[in-house]
Motif scaffolding. Structure first.
Motif, PDB file in Angstrom:
ATOM      1  N   ASP A 284     -42.991  20.258  98.406  1.00 50.71           N
ATOM      2  CA  ASP A 284     -43.106  18.837  98.763  1.00 50.71           C
ATOM      3  C   ASP A 284     -43.954  18.097  97.747  1.00 50.71           C
ATOM      4  OD1 ASP A 284     -41.720  19.264 101.096  1.00 50.71           O
ATOM      5  OD2 ASP A 284     -43.538  19.735 102.216  1.00 50.71           O
ATOM      6  N   GLU A 285     -45.083  18.723  97.387  1.00 47.16           N
ATOM      7  CA  GLU A 285     -45.989  18.069  96.439  1.00 47.16           C
ATOM      8  C   GLU A 285     -45.337  17.924  95.072  1.00 47.16           C
ATOM      9  OE1 GLU A 285     -50.287  19.429  98.315  1.00 47.16           O
ATOM     10  OE2 GLU A 285     -49.737  20.094  96.313  1.00 47.16           O
ATOM     11  N   LEU A 286     -44.542  18.925  94.696  1.00 44.39           N
ATOM     12  CA  LEU A 286     -43.865  18.841  93.400  1.00 44.39           C
ATOM     13  C   LEU A 286     -42.870  17.683  93.387  1.00 44.39           C
ATOM     14  CD1 LEU A 286     -43.293  19.959  90.581  1.00 44.39           C
ATOM     15  CD2 LEU A 286     -41.631  21.498  91.598  1.00 44.39           C
ATOM     16  N   VAL A 287     -42.101  17.551  94.484  1.00 53.05           N
ATOM     17  CA  VAL A 287     -41.135  16.450  94.566  1.00 53.05           C
ATOM     18  C   VAL A 287     -41.877  15.119  94.532  1.00 53.05           C
ATOM     19  CG1 VAL A 287     -39.313  15.416  95.963  1.00 53.05           C
ATOM     20  CG2 VAL A 287     -39.485  17.873  95.816  1.00 53.05           C
ATOM     21  N   SER A 288     -42.984  15.021  95.291  1.00 54.68           N
ATOM     22  CA  SER A 288     -43.763  13.780  95.294  1.00 54.68           C
ATOM     23  C   SER A 288     -44.272  13.456  93.898  1.00 54.68           C
ATOM     24  CB  SER A 288     -44.964  13.904  96.230  1.00 54.68           C
ATOM     25  OG  SER A 288     -44.549  14.104  97.538  1.00 54.68           O
ATOM     26  N   THR A 289     -44.761  14.479  93.200  1.00 56.55           N
ATOM     27  CA  THR A 289     -45.301  14.263  91.862  1.00 56.55           C
ATOM     28  C   THR A 289     -44.229  13.723  90.923  1.00 56.55           C
ATOM     29  OG1 THR A 289     -46.782  16.104  92.237  1.00 56.55           O
ATOM     30  CG2 THR A 289     -46.569  15.357  89.973  1.00 56.55           C
ATOM     31  N   LEU A 290     -43.035  14.335  90.978  1.00 52.57           N
ATOM     32  CA  LEU A 290     -41.960  13.882  90.093  1.00 52.57           C
ATOM     33  C   LEU A 290     -41.530  12.461  90.437  1.00 52.57           C
ATOM     34  CD1 LEU A 290     -39.809  17.114  89.744  1.00 52.57           C
ATOM     35  CD2 LEU A 290     -41.237  16.064  88.011  1.00 52.57           C
ATOM     36  N   HIS A 291     -41.461  12.149  91.749  1.00 54.45           N
ATOM     37  CA  HIS A 291     -41.079  10.793  92.139  1.00 54.45           C
ATOM     38  C   HIS A 291     -42.133   9.794  91.700  1.00 54.45           C
ATOM     39  CE1 HIS A 291     -37.297  10.833  94.323  1.00 54.45           C
ATOM     40  NE2 HIS A 291     -37.618  12.049  94.732  1.00 54.45           N
ATOM     41  N   GLN A 292     -43.403  10.218  91.767  1.00 52.58           N
ATOM     42  CA  GLN A 292     -44.455   9.313  91.331  1.00 52.58           C
ATOM     43  C   GLN A 292     -44.385   9.072  89.820  1.00 52.58           C
ATOM     44  OE1 GLN A 292     -48.489  10.440  91.938  1.00 52.58           O
ATOM     45  NE2 GLN A 292     -49.140   8.360  91.511  1.00 52.58           N
TER      46      GLN A 292
ATOM     47  N   SER B  38     -48.903   8.080 103.645  1.00 53.12           N
ATOM     48  CA  SER B  38     -49.531   9.043 102.733  1.00 53.12           C
ATOM     49  C   SER B  38     -48.668  10.279 102.531  1.00 53.12           C
ATOM     50  CB  SER B  38     -50.900   9.446 103.272  1.00 53.12           C
ATOM     51  OG  SER B  38     -50.742  10.157 104.464  1.00 53.12           O
ATOM     52  N   LEU B  39     -47.568  10.393 103.299  1.00 56.66           N
ATOM     53  CA  LEU B  39     -46.695  11.559 103.139  1.00 56.66           C
ATOM     54  C   LEU B  39     -46.107  11.644 101.733  1.00 56.66           C
ATOM     55  CD1 LEU B  39     -44.658  11.613 106.452  1.00 56.66           C
ATOM     56  CD2 LEU B  39     -46.459  13.157 105.765  1.00 56.66           C
ATOM     57  N   GLN B  40     -45.971  10.509 101.090  1.00 56.17           N
ATOM     58  CA  GLN B  40     -45.347  10.530  99.771  1.00 56.17           C
ATOM     59  C   GLN B  40     -46.385  10.613  98.644  1.00 56.17           C
ATOM     60  OE1 GLN B  40     -43.861   7.033  98.162  1.00 56.17           O
ATOM     61  NE2 GLN B  40     -45.466   5.749  99.007  1.00 56.17           N
ATOM     62  N   THR B  41     -47.674  10.649  99.023  1.00 58.10           N
ATOM     63  CA  THR B  41     -48.706  10.653  97.990  1.00 58.10           C
ATOM     64  C   THR B  41     -48.668  11.943  97.186  1.00 58.10           C
ATOM     65  OG1 THR B  41     -49.994   9.609  99.695  1.00 58.10           O
ATOM     66  CG2 THR B  41     -51.112  10.020  97.621  1.00 58.10           C
ATOM     67  N   ALA B  42     -48.665  11.808  95.897  1.00 55.86           N
ATOM     68  CA  ALA B  42     -48.643  12.980  95.034  1.00 55.86           C
ATOM     69  C   ALA B  42     -50.081  13.393  94.735  1.00 55.86           C
ATOM     70  CB  ALA B  42     -47.919  12.647  93.737  1.00 55.86           C
ATOM     71  N   PRO B  43     -50.299  14.683  94.421  1.00 51.50           N
ATOM     72  CA  PRO B  43     -51.632  15.121  94.046  1.00 51.50           C
ATOM     73  C   PRO B  43     -52.115  14.352  92.809  1.00 51.50           C
ATOM     74  CG  PRO B  43     -50.151  16.994  94.276  1.00 51.50           C
ATOM     75  CD  PRO B  43     -49.322  15.765  94.373  1.00 51.50           C
TER      76      PRO B  43
ATOM     77  N   TRP C  59     -34.900  14.215 103.577  1.00 49.03           N
ATOM     78  CA  TRP C  59     -35.088  15.640 103.860  1.00 49.03           C
ATOM     79  C   TRP C  59     -36.091  16.302 102.913  1.00 49.03           C
ATOM     80  CZ3 TRP C  59     -33.892  18.876  99.902  1.00 49.03           C
ATOM     81  CH2 TRP C  59     -32.957  18.427  98.960  1.00 49.03           C
ATOM     82  N   THR C  60     -36.432  15.634 101.811  1.00 47.12           N
ATOM     83  CA  THR C  60     -37.433  16.224 100.928  1.00 47.12           C
ATOM     84  C   THR C  60     -38.856  15.880 101.384  1.00 47.12           C
ATOM     85  OG1 THR C  60     -37.559  14.331  99.446  1.00 47.12           O
ATOM     86  CG2 THR C  60     -35.908  15.983  98.919  1.00 47.12           C
ATOM     87  N   MET C  61     -38.968  15.054 102.440  1.00 48.24           N
ATOM     88  CA  MET C  61     -40.307  14.694 102.916  1.00 48.24           C
ATOM     89  C   MET C  61     -40.820  15.763 103.870  1.00 48.24           C
ATOM     90  SD  MET C  61     -40.606  11.817 101.419  1.00 48.24           S
ATOM     91  CE  MET C  61     -42.242  11.504 102.051  1.00 48.24           C
ATOM     92  N   PRO C  62     -42.140  15.950 103.904  1.00 51.15           N
ATOM     93  CA  PRO C  62     -42.675  16.914 104.874  1.00 51.15           C
ATOM     94  C   PRO C  62     -42.652  16.351 106.294  1.00 51.15           C
ATOM     95  CG  PRO C  62     -44.450  16.017 103.513  1.00 51.15           C
ATOM     96  CD  PRO C  62     -43.168  15.421 103.009  1.00 51.15           C
ATOM     97  N   LEU C  63     -41.468  16.073 106.784  1.00 50.39           N
ATOM     98  CA  LEU C  63     -41.293  15.535 108.135  1.00 50.39           C
ATOM     99  C   LEU C  63     -40.584  16.575 108.982  1.00 50.39           C
ATOM    100  CD1 LEU C  63     -39.929  11.967 107.376  1.00 50.39           C
ATOM    101  CD2 LEU C  63     -42.041  12.472 108.571  1.00 50.39           C
ATOM    102  N   SER C  64     -40.799  16.503 110.292  1.00 47.51           N
ATOM    103  CA  SER C  64     -40.132  17.490 111.133  1.00 47.51           C
ATOM    104  C   SER C  64     -38.636  17.154 111.216  1.00 47.51           C
ATOM    105  CB  SER C  64     -40.754  17.504 112.529  1.00 47.51           C
ATOM    106  OG  SER C  64     -40.390  16.341 113.206  1.00 47.51           O
TER     107      SER C  64
END
Lengths: 326, 338
Positions: free
Chosen positions: B177-185, A59-64, A6-11
């Motif tokens: 979302d990006e914040l969660v991804s960053t922390l998981h990374q 790529s949905l999980q890719t962080a900045p 649920w934390t993913m940007p998925l519908s």
């Protein structure tokens, strides 16, 4: 620790479909032997969902990306000059791009004048140190007067011509000056009139398309506070303001824009009963603003900035636009 | 991983899994909730095997009991005490800036929260040679030139400045979302890095939380909960300190203003009664220490002095404070400090 789906940007329907089949974590979706490959059963579930593309899924999980502060420091940024040296120096070299600047002041102090000046300044040709780009002007209470913009454009063009002649900038600058005309300047300011907060939010959502087609680097929202005053509930107001600014701040970093908002002053009553004038829209709004300028009679104060000390400057509003006080 | 698979136990063969999945028993949790005899009848395993399987799953997925003395030794050997580099603040905080903690800095807009973060980040990168991760959610809060400016005013050589700046890593984050991804990374990448990171600064959490604010649903709180557990996990696992910025707003109570008369003085024991940190009630309990940075004089916008007060802590008296100044070289101790 695993990442819940649920934390993913998925519908929502993709997530619930996966949950029904016993997949609750992102890590569960992937083949244990090859982390880049979805489990066949997952792939089958996802293919039955609308709006799924296997190419972008990972790529949905890719962080900045993260960069070192030294690299950030070495990167050049563009600034938009205000034609008042004192005001430019408050920021260093002018209104910085990649930031949201708030102009705040009582009515009649010249907020709109500064906005109009910036609309002209952002179009100055590159050979003269300008950005040679366009502006989008979102107007919430019919403040934009083309007549006045024409006047300021005339002043800007005349000044630029003088600079080219005086500094002998050569043929390329003269060539660029030929297309730097009042007609082109008017064409490069895109004015959007909006009524109410719903239209403002819609306009902001449409901005991405407008920016790509017009190559704008400056967004002005004149009268930012006005549309939100019609919302009674405080929570709803904050929610709308933050959503609008959330979209704006994504655009700002994507297109390296400067966003200038004008805001009003409001009366604040402290618990001890004292009254004071403070910028409207409260603290949660100010969180999104990187620089805050307070405008008074012929002077301007930088009251919030992440990189510059708070300081004041004098300016005057002439027929040609904003200029230094002396 | 939560889902049952053959990696977890050799007893979970393909056919056993298939039988369990057909009865919607997908996860370890669900497996343990069911009665052993039902599992046995579904999976066609012997009851003896089901019991062994249960026990192996329980040992794999439950928390370990650790002796207090081991925990202490672990803390002694692995945790590091960081410093803010601001003399009076370090005196005030004592050992609070120890790794494994989550510390919040809150304050009104323009009160100097970012300046405090930059100062602490720079001082630690400079003195301890550690990597500092700066997660920036608001626009332009993190500017390279202010960092350079702080270092330059400390009169250091160009090389030292460059090295210190290279140790400060910036991640610009726009959405939750990006914040969660960053922390998981970070959770995966921190383990692989050779140089150690001891400090992660998030400036600010309220920046990604506020756009999620909505009357209808409360997704924001779910995310805050997840982020809190992630931060706790990372801070303990990799022995680092989280410094989190939160916005405070002035509580405006119109009725209090109307009711105000001569006999309603503010209670003497509760300063900052009119200030409230954001992020909801749940979040209030997450950081182990909450600091408030505050202008002494609200009206004078040129004033660079601030007070830093302790709003929540288990080791220092609440509301104890020190006075600092925002200077060219970052935040420093006020000269008139008493």
């Amino acid at each position: 620790m695993l990442r819940p789906l649920w934390t993913m940007p998925l519908s929502g329907h993709i997530v619930s479909k996966l949950n029904e089949n016993g997949f609750f974590y992102w890590e569960d979706l992937w083949n244990p032997d090859n982390r880049n490959e979805l489990k066949p059963s997952v792939h089958k579930i996802l293919q039955s969902c609308r709006g799924f593309s296997s190419r972008d899924f990972q790529s949905l999980q890719t962080a900045p990306a993260s960069t070192s502060s030294f690299e950030v420091y070495m990167k050049d940024t563009d600034d938009i000059i205000t034609f008042s040296k004192a005001v430019d120096e408050l920021f260093g070299y002018g209104i910085p791009t990649e930031s949201i600047v708030e102009l705040c002041g009582a009515p009649g102090q010249g907020k709109t004048q500064i906005c109009l000046q910036l609309c002209a300044s952002v179009q100055i040709p590159k050979s003269l140190g300008g950005l040679s780009s366009a502006a989008i002007y979102i107007d919430t209470n019919k403040n934009f007067f083309f007549e006045r913009f024409k006047e300021i454009s005339l002043g800007t063009v005349a000044h630029c011509k003088k600079v080219v002649r005086k500094l002998k900038l050569g043929s390329s600058a003269e060539e660029e000056m030929k297309t730097f005309t009042i007609e082109n300047m008017e064409r490069n300011v895109h004015v959007l009139y909006v009524n109410g907060h719903i239209q403002l939010l819609a306009a902001v959502q449409l901005l991405e398309k407008m920016i790509t087609s017009s190559k704008a680097r400056l967004i002005i929202i004149d009268g930012f506070a006005f549309p939100f005053q019609e919302i009674d509930s405080g929570l709803q107001r904050t929610s709308f303001i933050c959503r609008t600014l959330g979209i704006l701040s994504q655009l700002v970093s994507k297109f390296k824009l400067a966003v200038v908002l004008t805001n009003e002053l409001t009366t604040h009553i402290s618990p001890s009963g004292e009254t004071d004038f403070i910028p409207a829209l409260g603290g949660s709004f100010a969180q999104f603003v990187s620089h805050r300028l307070l405008i008074g009679q012929d002077s301007i104060l930088l009251s919030k900035s992440p990189n510059r000390p708070s300081a004041a400057a004098n300016l005057k509003i002439t027929a040609d636009g904003i200029r230094d006080a002396n | 991983m939560n889902r049952l698979d053959s990696v977890k136990s050799p007893l979970l063969s393909e056919s056993v899994l298939q039988n369990l999945f057909s009865k919607k028993i997908f996860t370890v949790q669900k497996f343990l909730e069911e009665k052993p005899d039902r599992i046995a009848s579904i999976s066609s395993l012997q009851i003896k095997d089901v019991i062994t399987l249960r026990e192996s799953l329980i040992t794999q997925f439950s928390a370990f009991v650790k002796k207090g003395v081991d925990e202490f030794l672990d803390l002694k050997d692995n945790s590091v005490e960081l410093e803010s580099g601001i003399e009076c603040l370090d005196n005030l905080l004592g050992e609070v800036l120890r790794t494994g903690n989550i510390i919040e800095i809150c304050g009104l807009t323009g009160s100097g929260k970012t300046q405090l973060c930059l100062t602490i980040g720079v001082n630690n990168s400079l003195r301890r040679n550690i990597i500092v991760h700066f997660i920036d959610t608001s626009l332009g809060n993190f500017t390279g030139d202010r960092i350079e400016n702080i270092l330059e005013n400390k009169k250091l050589t160009k090389e030292t400045i460059k090295d210190a700046m290279n140790r400060i890593k910036i991640t610009k984050v726009r959405t939750m979302d990006e914040l969660v991804s960053t922390l998981h990374q970070l959770k995966t990448s921190l383990g692989n890095q050779e140089t150690c990171c001891r400090l992660i600064i998030i400036d600010s959490l309220s920046g990604v939380y506020l756009p999620m604010l909505n009357e209808a649903d409360n997704d924001g709180s779910c995310f805050m909960n997840h982020i809190a557990s992630l931060m706790r996990f990372i801070s303990k696992q990799f022995h680092l300190l989280f410094l989190v910025v939160n916005l405070a707003t002035k509580v405006f109570d119109p009725e209090a203003c109307l009711e105000h008369s001569d006999e309603a003085p503010v209670e003497p024991n509760t300063p900052f009664k009119d200030l409230r940190p954001l992020l909801g009630r749940y979040w209030l309990h997450v950081p182990s220490t909450r600091l408030l940075i505050h202008r002494i004089d609200d009206r004078n916008l040129h004033d660079t002095t601030r007070t830093i007060s302790v709003l929540k802590s288990s080791s220092i008296p609440i509301f104890s404070s020190c006075s600092v100044t925002i200077a060219k070289e970052g935040i420093v101790q006020s000269e008139t400090n008493d």
